[in-house]
Scaffold this motif. Sequence first.
Motif, PDB file in Angstrom:
ATOM      1  N   TRP A 246     -24.470  22.598  11.570  1.00 29.22           N
ATOM      2  CA  TRP A 246     -23.149  23.124  11.190  1.00 29.22           C
ATOM      3  C   TRP A 246     -22.831  22.609   9.794  1.00 29.22           C
ATOM      4  O   TRP A 246     -22.931  21.412   9.534  1.00 29.22           O
ATOM      5  N   THR A 247     -22.477  23.521   8.886  1.00 29.49           N
ATOM      6  CA  THR A 247     -22.028  23.111   7.558  1.00 29.49           C
ATOM      7  C   THR A 247     -20.623  23.659   7.340  1.00 29.49           C
ATOM      8  O   THR A 247     -20.259  24.702   7.889  1.00 29.49           O
ATOM      9  N   GLN A 248     -19.838  22.973   6.535  1.00 28.01           N
ATOM     10  CA  GLN A 248     -18.485  23.446   6.269  1.00 28.01           C
ATOM     11  C   GLN A 248     -18.002  22.945   4.914  1.00 28.01           C
ATOM     12  O   GLN A 248     -18.562  22.017   4.340  1.00 28.01           O
ATOM     13  N   HIS A 249     -16.946  23.569   4.434  1.00 24.62           N
ATOM     14  CA  HIS A 249     -16.263  23.147   3.223  1.00 24.62           C
ATOM     15  C   HIS A 249     -15.079  22.255   3.576  1.00 24.62           C
ATOM     16  O   HIS A 249     -14.580  22.279   4.700  1.00 24.62           O
ATOM     17  N   SER A 250     -14.612  21.531   2.574  1.00 23.87           N
ATOM     18  CA  SER A 250     -13.262  20.984   2.628  1.00 23.87           C
ATOM     19  C   SER A 250     -12.352  21.967   1.902  1.00 23.87           C
ATOM     20  O   SER A 250     -12.814  22.920   1.270  1.00 23.87           O
ATOM     21  N   ARG A 251     -11.055  21.731   1.969  1.00 26.65           N
ATOM     22  CA  ARG A 251     -10.116  22.608   1.260  1.00 26.65           C
ATOM     23  C   ARG A 251     -10.215  22.428  -0.255  1.00 26.65           C
ATOM     24  O   ARG A 251      -9.652  23.216  -1.011  1.00 26.65           O
ATOM     25  N   SER A 252     -10.931  21.386  -0.707  1.00 29.24           N
ATOM     26  CA  SER A 252     -10.991  21.077  -2.139  1.00 29.24           C
ATOM     27  C   SER A 252     -12.380  21.263  -2.715  1.00 29.24           C
ATOM     28  O   SER A 252     -12.719  20.665  -3.729  1.00 29.24           O
ATOM     29  N   VAL A 253     -13.212  22.075  -2.086  1.00 27.02           N
ATOM     30  CA  VAL A 253     -14.566  22.242  -2.590  1.00 27.02           C
ATOM     31  C   VAL A 253     -14.529  22.776  -4.019  1.00 27.02           C
ATOM     32  O   VAL A 253     -13.757  23.680  -4.343  1.00 27.02           O
ATOM     33  N   ASN A 254     -15.331  22.162  -4.888  1.00 28.84           N
ATOM     34  CA  ASN A 254     -15.402  22.516  -6.313  1.00 28.84           C
ATOM     35  C   ASN A 254     -14.059  22.377  -7.021  1.00 28.84           C
ATOM     36  O   ASN A 254     -13.811  23.048  -8.020  1.00 28.84           O
ATOM     37  N   ASN A 255     -13.199  21.498  -6.507  1.00 30.87           N
ATOM     38  CA  ASN A 255     -11.873  21.342  -7.106  1.00 30.87           C
ATOM     39  C   ASN A 255     -11.459  19.878  -7.037  1.00 30.87           C
ATOM     40  O   ASN A 255     -10.721  19.471  -6.144  1.00 30.87           O
TER      41      ASN A 255
ATOM     42  N   ASP B 165      -9.821  18.360   7.624  1.00 31.65           N
ATOM     43  CA  ASP B 165     -10.800  19.445   7.613  1.00 31.65           C
ATOM     44  C   ASP B 165     -12.030  19.058   8.442  1.00 31.65           C
ATOM     45  O   ASP B 165     -12.573  19.879   9.183  1.00 31.65           O
ATOM     46  N   VAL B 166     -12.480  17.803   8.293  1.00 33.00           N
ATOM     47  CA  VAL B 166     -13.588  17.319   9.119  1.00 33.00           C
ATOM     48  C   VAL B 166     -13.220  17.435  10.590  1.00 33.00           C
ATOM     49  O   VAL B 166     -14.011  17.916  11.414  1.00 33.00           O
ATOM     50  N   ALA B 167     -12.026  17.002  10.939  1.00 32.82           N
ATOM     51  CA  ALA B 167     -11.589  17.008  12.342  1.00 32.82           C
ATOM     52  C   ALA B 167     -11.596  18.421  12.909  1.00 32.82           C
ATOM     53  O   ALA B 167     -11.971  18.630  14.072  1.00 32.82           O
ATOM     54  N   SER B 168     -11.191  19.399  12.098  1.00 32.56           N
ATOM     55  CA  SER B 168     -11.205  20.783  12.565  1.00 32.56           C
ATOM     56  C   SER B 168     -12.627  21.231  12.895  1.00 32.56           C
ATOM     57  O   SER B 168     -12.883  21.849  13.937  1.00 32.56           O
ATOM     58  N   GLY B 169     -13.574  20.900  12.015  1.00 32.19           N
ATOM     59  CA  GLY B 169     -14.962  21.245  12.284  1.00 32.19           C
ATOM     60  C   GLY B 169     -15.513  20.517  13.486  1.00 32.19           C
ATOM     61  O   GLY B 169     -16.254  21.087  14.304  1.00 32.19           O
ATOM     62  N   MET B 170     -15.156  19.242  13.627  1.00 30.43           N
ATOM     63  CA  MET B 170     -15.629  18.456  14.771  1.00 30.43           C
ATOM     64  C   MET B 170     -15.114  19.035  16.085  1.00 30.43           C
ATOM     65  O   MET B 170     -15.841  19.074  17.091  1.00 30.43           O
ATOM     66  N   THR B 171     -13.873  19.470  16.105  1.00 35.58           N
ATOM     67  CA  THR B 171     -13.317  20.079  17.315  1.00 35.58           C
ATOM     68  C   THR B 171     -14.079  21.347  17.665  1.00 35.58           C
ATOM     69  O   THR B 171     -14.398  21.601  18.843  1.00 35.58           O
ATOM     70  N   PHE B 172     -14.411  22.136  16.648  1.00 37.33           N
ATOM     71  CA  PHE B 172     -15.147  23.385  16.868  1.00 37.33           C
ATOM     72  C   PHE B 172     -16.521  23.119  17.482  1.00 37.33           C
ATOM     73  O   PHE B 172     -16.904  23.737  18.485  1.00 37.33           O
ATOM     74  N   VAL B 173     -17.285  22.186  16.887  1.00 40.96           N
ATOM     75  CA  VAL B 173     -18.648  21.969  17.391  1.00 40.96           C
ATOM     76  C   VAL B 173     -18.647  21.181  18.703  1.00 40.96           C
ATOM     77  O   VAL B 173     -19.538  21.366  19.541  1.00 40.96           O
TER      78      VAL B 173
ATOM     79  N   GLU C  84     -16.763  21.615  21.149  1.00 40.07           N
ATOM     80  CA  GLU C  84     -16.558  22.573  22.232  1.00 40.07           C
ATOM     81  C   GLU C  84     -17.808  23.386  22.531  1.00 40.07           C
ATOM     82  O   GLU C  84     -17.871  24.073  23.554  1.00 40.07           O
ATOM     83  N   ARG C  85     -18.827  23.298  21.674  1.00 34.95           N
ATOM     84  CA  ARG C  85     -19.989  24.168  21.793  1.00 34.95           C
ATOM     85  C   ARG C  85     -21.312  23.440  21.955  1.00 34.95           C
ATOM     86  O   ARG C  85     -22.305  24.053  22.356  1.00 34.95           O
ATOM     87  N   PHE C  86     -21.358  22.160  21.643  1.00 38.94           N
ATOM     88  CA  PHE C  86     -22.618  21.427  21.694  1.00 38.94           C
ATOM     89  C   PHE C  86     -22.462  20.130  22.467  1.00 38.94           C
ATOM     90  O   PHE C  86     -21.406  19.505  22.441  1.00 38.94           O
ATOM     91  N   GLU C  87     -23.541  19.734  23.114  1.00 39.13           N
ATOM     92  CA  GLU C  87     -23.502  18.522  23.941  1.00 39.13           C
ATOM     93  C   GLU C  87     -23.437  17.263  23.089  1.00 39.13           C
ATOM     94  O   GLU C  87     -22.726  16.312  23.416  1.00 39.13           O
ATOM     95  N   SER C  88     -24.184  17.254  21.998  1.00 40.15           N
ATOM     96  CA  SER C  88     -24.218  16.074  21.131  1.00 40.15           C
ATOM     97  C   SER C  88     -23.881  16.494  19.703  1.00 40.15           C
ATOM     98  O   SER C  88     -24.372  17.510  19.214  1.00 40.15           O
ATOM     99  N   VAL C  89     -23.063  15.698  19.046  1.00 38.02           N
ATOM    100  CA  VAL C  89     -22.647  15.979  17.674  1.00 38.02           C
ATOM    101  C   VAL C  89     -22.977  14.761  16.818  1.00 38.02           C
ATOM    102  O   VAL C  89     -22.515  13.647  17.084  1.00 38.02           O
ATOM    103  N   VAL C  90     -23.783  14.975  15.784  1.00 36.30           N
ATOM    104  CA  VAL C  90     -24.203  13.901  14.878  1.00 36.30           C
ATOM    105  C   VAL C  90     -23.804  14.294  13.463  1.00 36.30           C
ATOM    106  O   VAL C  90     -24.169  15.372  12.994  1.00 36.30           O
ATOM    107  N   THR C  91     -23.069  13.443  12.785  1.00 39.72           N
ATOM    108  CA  THR C  91     -22.694  13.733  11.401  1.00 39.72           C
ATOM    109  C   THR C  91     -23.861  13.431  10.465  1.00 39.72           C
ATOM    110  O   THR C  91     -24.644  12.516  10.708  1.00 39.72           O
ATOM    111  N   LEU C  92     -23.975  14.218   9.388  1.00 39.31           N
ATOM    112  CA  LEU C  92     -24.996  13.973   8.371  1.00 39.31           C
ATOM    113  C   LEU C  92     -24.302  14.057   7.018  1.00 39.31           C
ATOM    114  O   LEU C  92     -23.918  15.136   6.574  1.00 39.31           O
ATOM    115  N   GLY C  93     -24.130  12.923   6.383  1.00 33.26           N
ATOM    116  CA  GLY C  93     -23.441  12.867   5.104  1.00 33.26           C
ATOM    117  C   GLY C  93     -24.383  12.492   3.978  1.00 33.26           C
ATOM    118  O   GLY C  93     -24.993  11.423   4.005  1.00 33.26           O
ATOM    119  N   HIS C  94     -24.508  13.392   2.995  1.00 35.29           N
ATOM    120  CA  HIS C  94     -25.341  13.148   1.823  1.00 35.29           C
ATOM    121  C   HIS C  94     -24.429  12.812   0.654  1.00 35.29           C
ATOM    122  O   HIS C  94     -23.417  13.474   0.426  1.00 35.29           O
TER     123      HIS C  94
END
Length: 361
Positions: free
Chosen positions: A24-33, A45-53, A55-65
């Motif tokens: 799962w990839t997503q933007h923040s509200r400030s991407v490129n700004n 914004d992270v929390a919104s994405g986390m809630t979405f995934v 509800e759909r996946f058994e395990s959720v692992v963050t990957l931050g570059h």
Amino acid sequence: MHPRQDVTHHPLVPLLLQAGVAVWTQHSRSVNNDLSLVHEQALLDVASGMTFVRERFESVVTLGHSGGGTLYAYYHEQAGLPGDRRISRTPGGRPVPLPEADMPVPDGAVFLAPHPGQGRLLLGCIDPSVADESDPLSVIPELDPFAPANGFAEPPAGSTYPPEFVERYRAAQRERVARIDAVARKHLAEAAKYRTAWKAHGRAEDRRHSLAPRIMTIYRTDADLRTVDLSLDPSERPYGSVFGRRPDLIDYGLVGFGRITTPEAWLSTWSGLSSNADFVRCAPGVTVPTLFLEVTGDQAAFPADSRAMIDALGAADLSSERVRGLHFGNSLAEGEPTGNELAAARIAPWLADRFALAPTD
């Protein structure tokens, strides 16, 4: 996710999909700004994405570059706290509803070439020799990082800075950031004064004063001594910064971190003295299984930074590895695998040991 960049086409995505990992990839509200990037809002914004995934996946692992690493470390810290202990105001004083937000706790964390945080990063590369914040060419000679008298050598030669200059330079960097912090807080206090007056009297003039943005220009932010003196915290990194091979020229140009920002965004994101988005500060709150991948040629996170970040992590199940590559995942030498390819080869088995992966052909 990254607080300020589009990572929806990150090179790791196809590599992880091939390994049977849903991505799962997503933007923040400030991407490129950078202008209005407030990290506490990005957490929502992270929390919104986390809630979405969740509800759909058994395990959720963050990957931050890169800066995504600190963003996720900050999220892990806040998500793991009860609501009444979460941050409720930005460093600039703006209310933020983290205490009431639904913030699912992830099951694991992967950090790839994380830097210490946007503010800490800028604290290391801001040029303290700026004599006048309104004049991009003003210089304090005894602090000039690109003066031969202070140890600089014209490339392709490497520079060599005396220890006493490095010490004075680092102290002056903190002093410049503190001065900019004071200006940002002054602007915010003035806006708050007019906001209060508008609420009390309903005058449109006060409302206009409270809304008028104060845009801050921060000159010369590509001047980390370590980018031109490779003997400082040595590694496999090449000469130059993440912006290019001539920091002595780039520092004076348009490109750089935090160059144009609001007072609120400066304090929340770009101030190494005021921002909450500090990896080392947040890391004790990362208690889930964690994989930390350092790249050996990193020009944004240096070896001492990586050691401090690893040592601060709160995970009992903590793995740290080093892969050859540059900060953004390119290869160190022609013909070698990219840093992203080497990272994916470490991430996939680490995930497989701890979480169920989809079968692959």
